[in-house]
Motif scaffolding. Structure first.
Motif, short mmCIF file in Angstrom:
data_model
loop_
_atom_site.label_atom_id
_atom_site.label_comp_id
_atom_site.label_asym_id
_atom_site.label_seq_id
_atom_site.Cartn_x
_atom_site.Cartn_y
_atom_site.Cartn_z
N TYR A 1 5.35 -7.48 7.38
CA TYR A 1 6.72 -6.73 7.10
C TYR A 1 7.64 -7.25 8.00
N GLU B 1 4.62 2.84 10.36
CA GLU B 1 4.31 1.36 10.44
C GLU B 1 4.38 0.95 8.86
N MET C 1 0.89 -1.07 -0.03
CA MET C 1 -0.04 -0.08 0.04
C MET C 1 0.85 1.29 -0.06
N PRO D 1 3.23 -1.27 5.93
CA PRO D 1 2.16 -2.14 5.57
C PRO D 1 3.03 -3.69 5.33
#
Length: 485
Positions: A424, A415, A380, A417
């Motif tokens: 990850y 963070e 993303m 994705p």
């Protein structure tokens, strides 16, 4: 050599989308590969073509549609899209069993609508319901088209006999059908025919979530069930390679794999596509030499009408096809787009090496936009990951590229994705992913050739790479836009 002047490059390279290309143009430049045979054969109930965007999946389905209409004009051939079918049903938040049965019903509903079009009666006006899943099981020993027309005839008779029958009859008369029952009977009397359903872009709006996993996975399960449990039906569909790889919740994937074919264009086939496009244009324009030329024997003569001389590439002097293919990642659609953009720079003259490079800023921007649309469901934050290379070097060893991504991407996001549906873990995942989508290509020092993921998908995990003996290079088509020297 006499050259053609006042070239119209939009006319030469045609529509970017195969499904919107002119029928005759597509017939003239489409190149058959041996592996396409089982997809086109009427002996095979099911066929699925898998490839990346821009590789010709839509063109294959359209060519199949044209050929079936020519070879068996009485067959019912329906070329549709995933979006059209999804608009005919309710696929939101449902169980796998419901979705599979619902896909079967929607596909049969689409056939019924096509029957109505053929006899100029809109069955949807008669509130024609979808065929129930249980009813489909009874079609195994019946020809599907005959069974559906019989069912339609019964519904038509009931509608005409009911209180609103006069209104239905009046509506059919407005469409030029004096006797809808007779029109349906005439359609039916052509005998038991085959129905071809060709479904393109089932993954057009795919994102990697549970709803899409269930919906698309159920679609392929429904195709397999219909293909081998209903008589007189041939099903063909297309799917992107990256989407197929991500269908982790699809129970039937291993059973369906045997019906897949992959599009992988070799250099000779890509040359043939481009040569045929150019030659077809020259013939339409009545260029005298083109009327005598043959694609195989006059390849260089044909290319010379559009491209000016040899190009400098990787410290060699090569034919224009070589850089064109590499810059476009070997995808026919992108090759055509790049040639048209370079044609804008050339005006009506032949395309030169300078015109190609002048088009790279715009082409790079378009390509980045394309790969983000194509692969964002796999990661993303792809846009931010790509932008981390802006203004940097063109080439890195493994340690260097991982350091770049850690400092300019990983350390700056809250963070990271998931990658390809998996949580990850480390920067290596991201480098390998960029290799997979051809943003990065591999290069061995001292050798002129670049290695793509398709040609060696395991290269990143080799000991050779772990020892920093492989260089990772930003694909040259993106460098201009990202201001990479």
């Amino acid at each position: 050599m006499t050259y053609f002047y006042n070239v119209d490059y939009d006319e030469v390279f045609g529509n970017d989308s195969g499904e919107n290309e002119r029928d005759q143009a597509l017939r003239e430049y489409f190149v058959d590969l041996p592996e396409f045979r089982k997809f086109f054969s009427d002996k095979n109930e099911l066929g699925i073509v898998r490839a990346r965007k821009g590789m010709g999946k839509s063109a294959m389905l359209k060519v199949l549609s044209l050929r079936r209409k020519e070879q068996a004009p009485d067959d019912l051939v329906i070329l549709t899209t995933g979006n059209e079918l999804m608009g005919m049903g309710d696929f939101t938040g449902k169980s796998q069993a419901y979705l599979e049965n619902h896909w079967k019903q929607v596909i049969c509903k689409r056939i019924c609508i096509e029957i109505g079009r053929r006899i100029n009666v809109a069955f949807t006006d008669l509130e024609m319901s979808m065929v129930e899943a249980a009813e489909l099981e009874g079609f195994k020993n019946l020809n599907l088209l005959s069974a559906l027309t019989e069912r339609a005839g019964g519904m038509l008779q009931k509608a005409l006999a009911a209180a609103g029958g006069a209104n239905v009859l009046e509506a059919t008369k407005k469409r030029g059908v004096v006797n809808p029952e007779q029109a349906l009977k005439n359609f039916q009397d052509k005998g038991e025919r085959t129905v071809w359903i060709l479904i393109d872009d089932i993954d057009a709006k795919y994102v990697d979530d549970d709803d899409n996993q269930q919906r698309v996975g159920a679609f392929f399960s429904a195709l397999r069930s219909l293909a081998f449990n209903v008589s007189g039906l041939r099903l063909r569909a297309s799917v992107r390679t990256d989407v197929w790889r991500n269908l982790r919740k699809m129970e039937d994937q291993d059973k369906i794999r045997q019906y897949l074919i992959d599009i992988s264009w070799r250099d000779d086939a890509l040359r043939s596509i481009f040569t045929k496009k150019i030659l077809s244009y020259l013939k339409r324009e009545q260029f005298p030499l083109a009327l005598k030329w043959d694609e195989a024997s006059n390849y260089y003569d044909i290319f010379d009408q559009i491209f000016y001389g040899k190009f400098n590439w990787s410290k060699q002097v090569v034919e224009p096809f070589i850089p064109l293919k590499f810059l476009a990642g070997g995808r026919p659609r992108w090759m055509g787009q790049l040639a048209k953009m370079a044609g804008v720079k050339a005006g009506t003259q032949r395309i030169s090496e300078a015109n190609i490079y002048a088009a790279m800023q715009e082409f790079g921007q378009e390509k980045i936009s394309d790969i983000q649309k194509e692969h964002s469901h796999q990661f993303m934050a792809l846009d931010k990951l790509i932008q981390s290379f802006r203004g940097g070097k063109r080439e890195y060893n493994k340690y260097q590229v991982q350091k770049l991504i850690k400092e300019k991407f990983e350390d700056k996001v809250v963070e990271v994705p998931p990658v390809n549906g998996f949580p990850y873990k480390d920067v290596e995942q991201l480098v390998e992913f960029l290799f997979e989508i051809d943003f990065l290509v591999a290069h061995r020092p001292g050798k002129p050739d670049f290695v793509t993921y398709n040609s060696d998908p395991d290269l990143f995990s080799t000991e050779e790479n772990h020892q920093n003996k492989i260089m990772w290079t930003v694909h040259s088509s993106y460098r201009n836009f990202l201001r990479i020297e």
